[in-house]
Enzyme design. Structure first.
Site, PDB file in Angstrom:
ATOM      1  N   SER A  80      13.361  -7.233   1.092  1.00 34.00           N
ATOM      2  CA  SER A  80      14.002  -6.279   1.988  1.00 34.00           C
ATOM      3  C   SER A  80      13.017  -5.269   2.557  1.00 34.00           C
ATOM      4  O   SER A  80      12.299  -4.597   1.814  1.00 34.00           O
ATOM      5  CB  SER A  80      15.103  -5.540   1.223  1.00 34.00           C
ATOM      6  OG  SER A  80      15.497  -4.403   1.943  1.00 34.00           O
ATOM      7  N   SER A 119       6.239 -14.112   4.668  1.00 31.94           N
ATOM      8  CA  SER A 119       7.204 -13.532   5.606  1.00 31.94           C
ATOM      9  C   SER A 119       6.633 -13.325   6.999  1.00 31.94           C
ATOM     10  O   SER A 119       5.493 -12.882   7.168  1.00 31.94           O
ATOM     11  CB  SER A 119       7.680 -12.183   5.078  1.00 31.94           C
ATOM     12  OG  SER A 119       8.484 -11.555   6.065  1.00 31.94           O
ATOM     13  N   TYR A 143       6.926  -3.818   2.624  1.00 30.44           N
ATOM     14  CA  TYR A 143       7.311  -5.205   2.326  1.00 30.44           C
ATOM     15  C   TYR A 143       6.374  -6.190   3.026  1.00 30.44           C
ATOM     16  O   TYR A 143       5.893  -7.159   2.421  1.00 30.44           O
ATOM     17  CB  TYR A 143       8.757  -5.434   2.788  1.00 30.44           C
ATOM     18  CG  TYR A 143       9.209  -6.871   2.688  1.00 30.44           C
ATOM     19  CD1 TYR A 143       9.508  -7.433   1.452  1.00 30.44           C
ATOM     20  CD2 TYR A 143       9.316  -7.668   3.821  1.00 30.44           C
ATOM     21  CE1 TYR A 143       9.912  -8.760   1.358  1.00 30.44           C
ATOM     22  CE2 TYR A 143       9.720  -8.986   3.731  1.00 30.44           C
ATOM     23  CZ  TYR A 143      10.018  -9.531   2.496  1.00 30.44           C
ATOM     24  OH  TYR A 143      10.402 -10.838   2.405  1.00 30.44           O
TER      25      TYR A 143
HETATM   26  C1  UD1 Z   1      14.270 -10.427   7.225  1.00 35.16           C
HETATM   27  C2  UD1 Z   1      14.326 -10.676   5.747  1.00 35.16           C
HETATM   28  C3  UD1 Z   1      12.978 -10.537   5.152  1.00 35.16           C
HETATM   29  C4  UD1 Z   1      12.079 -11.511   5.860  1.00 35.16           C
HETATM   30  C5  UD1 Z   1      12.069 -11.202   7.334  1.00 35.16           C
HETATM   31  C6  UD1 Z   1      11.261 -12.233   8.043  1.00 35.16           C
HETATM   32  C7  UD1 Z   1      16.498 -10.230   4.762  1.00 35.16           C
HETATM   33  C8  UD1 Z   1      17.353  -9.256   4.054  1.00 35.16           C
HETATM   34  N1  UD1 Z   1      15.273  -9.771   5.118  1.00 35.16           N
HETATM   35  O1  UD1 Z   1      13.912  -9.077   7.533  1.00 35.16           O
HETATM   36  O2  UD1 Z   1      12.994 -10.856   3.800  1.00 35.16           O
HETATM   37  O3  UD1 Z   1      10.801 -11.438   5.357  1.00 35.16           O
HETATM   38  O4  UD1 Z   1      13.374 -11.290   7.826  1.00 35.16           O
HETATM   39  O5  UD1 Z   1      11.366 -12.084   9.407  1.00 35.16           O
HETATM   40  O6  UD1 Z   1      16.857 -11.368   4.981  1.00 35.16           O
HETATM   41  N2  UD1 Z   1      20.671  -5.126  11.120  1.00 35.16           N
HETATM   42  C9  UD1 Z   1      21.822  -4.704  11.774  1.00 35.16           C
HETATM   43  N3  UD1 Z   1      22.945  -4.543  11.045  1.00 35.16           N
HETATM   44  C10 UD1 Z   1      23.024  -4.762   9.699  1.00 35.16           C
HETATM   45  C11 UD1 Z   1      21.848  -5.195   9.034  1.00 35.16           C
HETATM   46  C12 UD1 Z   1      20.683  -5.362   9.776  1.00 35.16           C
HETATM   47  O7  UD1 Z   1      21.796  -4.479  12.986  1.00 35.16           O
HETATM   48  O8  UD1 Z   1      24.097  -4.594   9.115  1.00 35.16           O
HETATM   49  C13 UD1 Z   1      19.455  -5.322  11.930  1.00 35.16           C
HETATM   50  C14 UD1 Z   1      18.192  -4.738  11.338  1.00 35.16           C
HETATM   51  O9  UD1 Z   1      18.046  -3.373  11.616  1.00 35.16           O
HETATM   52  C15 UD1 Z   1      17.135  -5.613  12.013  1.00 35.16           C
HETATM   53  C16 UD1 Z   1      17.830  -6.974  12.154  1.00 35.16           C
HETATM   54  O10 UD1 Z   1      19.226  -6.713  12.030  1.00 35.16           O
HETATM   55  O11 UD1 Z   1      16.838  -5.120  13.288  1.00 35.16           O
HETATM   56  C17 UD1 Z   1      17.445  -7.952  11.095  1.00 35.16           C
HETATM   57  O12 UD1 Z   1      17.546  -7.300   9.829  1.00 35.16           O
HETATM   58  P1  UD1 Z   1      17.528  -8.074   8.445  1.00 35.16           P
HETATM   59  O13 UD1 Z   1      18.532  -9.160   8.455  1.00 35.16           O
HETATM   60  O14 UD1 Z   1      17.567  -7.062   7.355  1.00 35.16           O
HETATM   61  O15 UD1 Z   1      16.139  -8.844   8.500  1.00 35.16           O
HETATM   62  P2  UD1 Z   1      14.631  -8.360   8.760  1.00 35.16           P
HETATM   63  O16 UD1 Z   1      14.449  -6.910   8.570  1.00 35.16           O
HETATM   64  O17 UD1 Z   1      14.215  -8.969  10.047  1.00 35.16           O
END
Ligand code: UD1
Length: 315
Positions: A80, A119, A143
């Site tokens: 994360s 990652s 991370y």
């Molecule tokens: C994810 C992975 C990480 C990996 C990376 C590789 C997860 C939890 N994290 O990070 O382990 O190394 O991809 O690219 O799978 N968001 C929303 N609403 C929410 C949650 C998140 O808008 O409720 C947004 C976040 O702010 C971000 C995007 O969605 O802009 C993706 O977030 P997230 O799924 O946490 O993944 P990454 O941070 O890209």
């Protein structure tokens, strides 16, 4: 495929790799401290694997777990970005020191090859798209630094000790068994569980943020191919993704369509440490070890949502 150790075996990705290994007839050992993983993920296969409730930071435990093993699939991590921003020191242990312990144990045990969950966060927010492996990394979050430093340890163990290592840079993996329950969970897992429950999801940013959302089957396939290939992969880094970019708003719309959710979405400020756009060039993995996208975004969402509906029914 002989004997394999999966670290983080009770996690979403580790448990999926373990299932595929079993299906191929491998002998599977798994280690997990159940910090982010869950026994429910391996419930159906627990009797077929040598499961050890241990921590990769316990050197004696990881040394013992590597004995007699041919392949290590190192998936254990605290995956994360925001969690690492909040606790850089606490996440450095599992994410980086843990990787070093796994490598050291693998080297001493004479393991044939170590596959590592690297990652795409390593690329940072370099505006060049798609991201390819020859680009200079630019990690932003702790991370990303931890995961990238792990890659360097892998390359070092190949160069210095001759241990075969392969770093697979995962791009936003999703699928059944991904935990939706924490604020740090992947965005698709959160959207799906929230919309199925009739709750309003939140998009951080204006919705134009994009990701190369990659269904789990592709990752499992990449791991098996990279483990078995006789191509020169040792010490190298490969993107594992689909090569297609989907915005958060498009993802929301698609989940909405499939789940039948009728509500809206909240918009909130962007998260600290987030990158804006991410999409991979996957030609290196395709050309080197025959990687293929076996399941696209639309298929993956259908599968994941179907699974979540069933999991909710039985919860
Ligand atoms: C994810 C992975 C990480 C990996 C990376 C590789 C997860 C939890 N994290 O990070 O382990 O190394 O991809 O690219 O799978 N968001 C929303 N609403 C929410 C949650 C998140 O808008 O409720 C947004 C976040 O702010 C971000 C995007 O969605 O802009 C993706 O977030 P997230 O799924 O946490 O993944 P990454 O941070 O890209």
């Amino acid at each position: 495929m002989a004997t394999a150790l999966v670290t983080g075996v009770a996690g979403f990705i580790g448990s999926s790799i373990a299932r595929a290994l079993l299906a191929e007839g491998a002998t599977v050992r798994g280690i997990d401290n159940l910090c982010t993983g869950s026994l429910a993920n391996i419930e159906a296969i627990k009797s077929q694997i040598d499961f050890r409730h241990d921590d990769i930071l316990d050197q004696a435990a990881i040394t013992s777990a590597c004995q007699g093993v041919d392949y290590v699939f190192h998936e254990a991590a605290i995956p994360s970005v925001p969690k690492s921003v909040e606790d850089p020191i606490g996440t450095n242990g599992p994410n980086l020191t843990g990787t070093l312990y796994v490598l050291e144990a693998a080297r001493k045990a004479g393991v044939k090859r170590v596959l590592y969950a690297a990652s795409s966060a390593a690329y940072g927010d370099d505006p060049t798209l798609p991201k390819h492996e020859a680009m200079l990394p630019g990690p932003i979050s702790p991370y990303a630094v931890q995961k990238l430093a792990g890659e360097h340890y892998l390359a070092s163990y190949t160069r210095v000790y001759g241990l075969e290592t392969v770093a697979l840079r995962y791009f936003n993996i999703f699928g059944p068994r991904q935990d939706p329950s924490s604020q740090y969970s992947g965005v698709l897992a959160r959207f799906i569980s929230q919309m199925l429950a009739g709750q309003t999801p939140t998009i951080f940013g204006d919705g134009t943020t994009s990701r190369d959302f990659t269904y789990i089957d592709n990752v499992v396939s990449a791991n098996l191919l990279a483990a078995k290939t006789s191509a020169p992969v040792a010490g190298k880094v490969f993107n594992v993704a689909t090569g297609r970019r989907v915005t958060l708003l498009e993802a929301f719309d698609e989940v909405k369509r499939i789940t039948g959710y009728t509500g809206t979405v909240n918009l909130a400020p962007e998260r600290e440490g987030d990158i804006k756009h991410s999409v991979a060039n996957i030609s290196l993995a395709q050309q080197t070890f025959g990687y293929k996208v076996v399941a696209d975004f639309a298929y993956g969402l259908e599968q994941t949502i179907a699974w979540c509906k069933e999991a909710t029914v039985y919860a």
